[in-house]
Design a protein around this motif. Structure first.
Motif, PDB file in Angstrom:
ATOM      1  N   VAL A  28      10.243  14.098   7.258  1.00 21.80           N
ATOM      2  CA  VAL A  28       9.157  13.289   7.791  1.00 21.80           C
ATOM      3  C   VAL A  28       7.811  12.928   6.868  1.00 21.80           C
ATOM      4  CG1 VAL A  28       7.554  12.714   9.663  1.00 21.80           C
ATOM      5  CG2 VAL A  28       9.877  13.151  10.252  1.00 21.80           C
ATOM      6  N   ARG A  29       7.522  14.249   6.207  1.00 19.48           N
ATOM      7  CA  ARG A  29       6.303  14.372   5.385  1.00 19.48           C
ATOM      8  C   ARG A  29       6.785  13.295   4.150  1.00 19.48           C
ATOM      9  NH1 ARG A  29       5.819  19.393   5.396  1.00 19.48           N
ATOM     10  NH2 ARG A  29       4.150  19.368   7.019  1.00 19.48           N
ATOM     11  N   HIS A  30       7.911  13.477   3.658  1.00 16.63           N
ATOM     12  CA  HIS A  30       8.165  13.188   2.403  1.00 16.63           C
ATOM     13  C   HIS A  30       8.479  11.588   2.426  1.00 16.63           C
ATOM     14  CE1 HIS A  30      10.218  12.130  -1.505  1.00 16.63           C
ATOM     15  NE2 HIS A  30      11.048  11.329  -0.722  1.00 16.63           N
ATOM     16  N   THR A  31       9.200  11.188   3.629  1.00 12.84           N
ATOM     17  CA  THR A  31       9.466   9.739   3.697  1.00 12.84           C
ATOM     18  C   THR A  31       8.372   8.825   4.065  1.00 12.84           C
ATOM     19  OG1 THR A  31      11.693  10.695   4.651  1.00 12.84           O
ATOM     20  CG2 THR A  31      11.131   8.451   4.859  1.00 12.84           C
ATOM     21  N   PHE A  32       7.365   9.619   4.822  1.00 13.63           N
ATOM     22  CA  PHE A  32       6.325   8.512   5.427  1.00 13.63           C
ATOM     23  C   PHE A  32       4.934   8.868   4.942  1.00 13.63           C
ATOM     24  CE2 PHE A  32       9.680   8.724   8.743  1.00 13.63           C
ATOM     25  CZ  PHE A  32      10.312   7.542   8.679  1.00 13.63           C
ATOM     26  N   LEU A  33       4.646   9.882   4.092  1.00 17.42           N
ATOM     27  CA  LEU A  33       3.504  10.139   3.674  1.00 17.42           C
ATOM     28  C   LEU A  33       3.272  10.289   2.137  1.00 17.42           C
ATOM     29  CD1 LEU A  33       1.942  13.057   6.344  1.00 17.42           C
ATOM     30  CD2 LEU A  33       1.421  10.560   6.175  1.00 17.42           C
ATOM     31  N   SER A  34       4.442  10.593   1.561  1.00 20.79           N
ATOM     32  CA  SER A  34       4.485  10.466  -0.164  1.00 20.79           C
ATOM     33  C   SER A  34       4.656   8.949  -0.369  1.00 20.79           C
ATOM     34  CB  SER A  34       5.482  11.329  -0.703  1.00 20.79           C
ATOM     35  OG  SER A  34       6.889  10.664  -0.553  1.00 20.79           O
ATOM     36  N   GLY A  35       4.621   8.705  -1.863  1.00 24.32           N
ATOM     37  CA  GLY A  35       4.652   7.522  -1.944  1.00 24.32           C
ATOM     38  C   GLY A  35       3.375   6.477  -1.846  1.00 24.32           C
ATOM     39  N   ARG A  36       2.438   7.214  -1.877  1.00 24.83           N
ATOM     40  CA  ARG A  36       1.177   6.480  -1.480  1.00 24.83           C
ATOM     41  C   ARG A  36       0.224   6.311  -2.689  1.00 24.83           C
ATOM     42  NH1 ARG A  36      -1.519   8.094   4.349  1.00 24.83           N
ATOM     43  NH2 ARG A  36       0.183   7.222   5.705  1.00 24.83           N
ATOM     44  N   GLY A  37       0.795   6.510  -3.805  1.00 28.20           N
ATOM     45  CA  GLY A  37      -0.012   6.081  -5.028  1.00 28.20           C
ATOM     46  C   GLY A  37      -0.959   7.715  -5.252  1.00 28.20           C
ATOM     47  N   GLU A  38      -0.706   8.750  -5.016  1.00 25.94           N
ATOM     48  CA  GLU A  38      -1.646   9.611  -5.228  1.00 25.94           C
ATOM     49  C   GLU A  38      -2.478   9.698  -6.307  1.00 25.94           C
ATOM     50  OE1 GLU A  38       0.734  11.252  -1.596  1.00 25.94           O
ATOM     51  OE2 GLU A  38       1.351  10.155  -3.546  1.00 25.94           O
ATOM     52  N   GLY A  39      -3.883   9.938  -5.815  1.00 23.51           N
ATOM     53  CA  GLY A  39      -4.714   9.940  -7.203  1.00 23.51           C
ATOM     54  C   GLY A  39      -5.007   8.697  -7.881  1.00 23.51           C
ATOM     55  N   GLU A  40      -4.511   7.597  -7.350  1.00 18.49           N
ATOM     56  CA  GLU A  40      -4.843   6.304  -7.879  1.00 18.49           C
ATOM     57  C   GLU A  40      -5.546   5.297  -6.817  1.00 18.49           C
ATOM     58  OE1 GLU A  40      -1.799   4.905 -11.016  1.00 18.49           O
ATOM     59  OE2 GLU A  40      -0.927   6.591  -9.699  1.00 18.49           O
ATOM     60  N   TYR A  41      -6.782   5.186  -6.802  1.00 21.71           N
ATOM     61  CA  TYR A  41      -7.575   4.646  -5.730  1.00 21.71           C
ATOM     62  C   TYR A  41      -8.363   3.490  -6.114  1.00 21.71           C
ATOM     63  CZ  TYR A  41      -6.219   8.455  -2.367  1.00 21.71           C
ATOM     64  OH  TYR A  41      -5.492   9.390  -1.924  1.00 21.71           O
ATOM     65  N   ILE A  42      -8.333   2.498  -5.441  1.00 23.67           N
ATOM     66  CA  ILE A  42      -9.419   1.424  -5.697  1.00 23.67           C
ATOM     67  C   ILE A  42     -10.210   1.247  -4.480  1.00 23.67           C
ATOM     68  CG2 ILE A  42      -9.625  -1.191  -5.837  1.00 23.67           C
ATOM     69  CD1 ILE A  42      -6.924  -1.051  -7.333  1.00 23.67           C
ATOM     70  N   ASP A  43     -11.543   1.190  -4.532  1.00 24.74           N
ATOM     71  CA  ASP A  43     -12.501   1.187  -3.261  1.00 24.74           C
ATOM     72  C   ASP A  43     -12.088   2.150  -2.289  1.00 24.74           C
ATOM     73  OD1 ASP A  43     -13.693  -0.928  -4.930  1.00 24.74           O
ATOM     74  OD2 ASP A  43     -12.574  -2.371  -3.652  1.00 24.74           O
ATOM     75  N   GLY A  44     -11.500   3.286  -2.764  1.00 23.28           N
ATOM     76  CA  GLY A  44     -11.308   4.531  -1.769  1.00 23.28           C
ATOM     77  C   GLY A  44     -10.263   4.132  -1.130  1.00 23.28           C
ATOM     78  N   LYS A  45      -9.310   3.084  -1.481  1.00 18.57           N
ATOM     79  CA  LYS A  45      -8.050   3.051  -0.853  1.00 18.57           C
ATOM     80  C   LYS A  45      -6.961   3.243  -1.946  1.00 18.57           C
ATOM     81  CE  LYS A  45      -8.588   0.598   3.427  1.00 18.57           C
ATOM     82  NZ  LYS A  45      -9.524  -0.397   3.695  1.00 18.57           N
TER      83      LYS A  45
END
Ligand code: YNC
Ligand code: MG
Length: 429
Positions: free
Chosen positions: A262-279
């Motif tokens: 669940v952690r991998h499938t739904f929380l990873s793949g969020r572009g860790e470390g690459e943010y624009i305007d805090g998002k």
């Protein structure tokens, strides 16, 4: 007529038979320890997806040669982040990331097939399977019977790890279909969808009028998003895992997710470390997951998610990419008995009494509407879903339109005593 598939352990569901393996072989000693022979100009490679160049080789192969729609105007354009996310879940095997390279020169990657471990429940039996995906042969090497070699090689590698069943999906019709789902599409960016030929202009209707008809209602007192609706966080992993387990137990075919999955499938793949305007940077984000946290009890009562899978619009200079969101897993405790958390039962009934059914329908509509707003605000052009799980509750209310695409579901080496009602929620295509 299927020279290859007629030799493989696949079968249509057969009424009156027992669920079980078609080929019951489990003697690991019997499986060849050496790869299948390839024509001498090619060689097998285990693709190392932690190596940025090798990941890029897979991305490029797929981007130029993978699945196209019927008239070849759209071709899946998986990002490197998506491929890494899909092929490296907990417990993944590097040896199941099977590549074929030209043996000399620049050693170009010309074919690929990938498998990942997945535990599924099918008709109340739990199976350790692999999920096979990303089968791709370079356009210049088509119709040379390379695909069967790739399939047999990945089978051998799964067997060597003690895995004898697999699930896979595809648009084409092969022997052993266990379920077929239809794609439905929720237009978001109507002018672009018409421009790219994805949507047809409606006779007697201006683009503006069409766009207005596809407006996504704002969050309002009459169409409220559920109270406590918010993006999923790390602290929700246990709650989401429990809810998914209970909700998915209602279906004939579903994966069983561990907390790590669940952690991998739904929380990873969020572009860790690459943010624009805090998002997190949308271009790098693969999956979006939202929960409803009950304001009083703080328990997770609902869950919904989607992933990003753009397509290349072949030959369109104005709109080279169509940004599509795909419905992924969702769950609501409205479909479960009130005491599901404390119940000793772990398998809950699919069929619901009428009052409960309408509560589920109402809740799913509010959840889907909320996630449509998220996908619109993050710039998606269209939101796709399949006729599976409980999409019947929201497909027409949320203005999804029937597509021409079908997705067929298969299980390798497993005979079923009945047809599956809707497939697994994870074709990822
Ligand atoms: C396909 N999609 O029927 P027969 S979906 C399976 N899945 O065999 P050749 C397929 N088999 O009919 P080509 C297939 N497409 O003679 C074709 N076949 O028995 C069968 N497209 O081989 C076909 N990706 O090499 C025929 O065909 C035989 O050069 C012909 O290559 C096919 O990932 C392909 O759609 C698909 O890249 C690689 O066309 C190529 O045409 C291509 O002469 C564009 O092959 C991309 C595309 C498929 C996406 C997917 C799921 C794959 C599942 C594979 C089966 C896994 C079984 C389980 C193994 C693990 C078991 C354990 C444990
Ligand atoms: Mg071939």
């Amino acid at each position: 007529q299927h020279k290859f598939w007629s030799t493989q352990p696949v079968a249509l569901p057969q009424e009156g038979s027992q669920d079980g393996p078609i080929d019951p072989t489990v003697d690991v000693e019997k499986f060849s320890k050496v790869p299948l022979p390839l024509p001498k100009e090619y060689e097998w490679v285990d693709v190392d997806l932690d190596n940025a160049q090798e990941l890029e080789d897979v991305r490029e192969l797929l981007c130029l040669n993978y699945v196209e729609d019927d008239d070849a105007t759209l071709r899946f354009n998986y990002s490197a982040e998506f491929i890494a996310w899909a092929l490296k879940p907990p417990g993944y095997q590097k040896s199941w990331h099977v590549g074929v390279r030209v043996a000399s020169g620049k050693r170009k990657l010309v074919a690929f097939i990938g498998a990942v471990p997945m535990t599924i429940d099918v008709n109340k039996r739990t199976l350790n399977t692999s999920e096979v995906n990303f089968l791709c042969v370079h356009k210049k090497l088509r119709s040379k019977r390379l695909a069967p070699v790739l399939i047999k090689e990945v089978t051998r590698r799964c067997n060597l790890k003690g895995v004898y069943q697999a699930t896979y999906t595809g648009g084409n019709v092969l022997p052993g279909i266990i379920s077929t789902c239809q794609y439905f599409h929720r237009p978001i960016n109507v002018p672009k969808l018409v421009d790219t030929g994805f949507s047809q202009p409606q006779p007697g209707m201006s683009i503006e009028k069409m766009a207005k008809a596809s407006d996504i209602p704002a969050n309002s007192p009459t169409r409220p998003q559920p109270e406590g609706f918010r993006e999923m966080e790390e602290k929700d992993v246990a709650g989401v895992t429990a809810l998914l387990k209970a909700y998915l137990s209602r279906f004939e075919l579903a994966p069983i997710f561990s907390q790590e999955e669940v952690r991998h499938t739904f929380l990873s793949g969020r572009g860790e470390g690459e943010y624009i305007d805090g998002k997190p940077m949308r271009e790098k984000q693969v999956v979006w997951a939202y929960v409803v946290e009950d304001p009083q009890t703080k328990l997770i009562t609902d869950f919904i998610s989607f992933y990003s899978l753009p397509s290349t619009v072949v030959g369109n200079d104005k709109h080279p990419i169509l940004d599509a969101a795909y419905m992924f897993y969702y769950a609501t405790e409205k479909a479960l008995p009130d005491d599901w958390r404390s119940s000793s039962t772990t398998v809950f009934p699919r069929k619901l009494e009428v009052a409960k059914r309408s509560r589920v329908g109402e809740r799913l509509n509010r959840l889907v509407e909320a996630i449509l707003r998220v996908s619109k605000s993050t710039g998606f052009d269209v939101f796709n879903t399949l006729t599976l799980m409980e999409s019947n509750h929201f497909i027409s209310d949320q203005k999804f339109k029937p597509g021409s695409g079908l997705l067929n579901y298969y299980i390798f080496n497993w005979k079923l005593s009945k047809q599956i009602n809707g497939g697994i929620g994870s074709g990822r295509d």
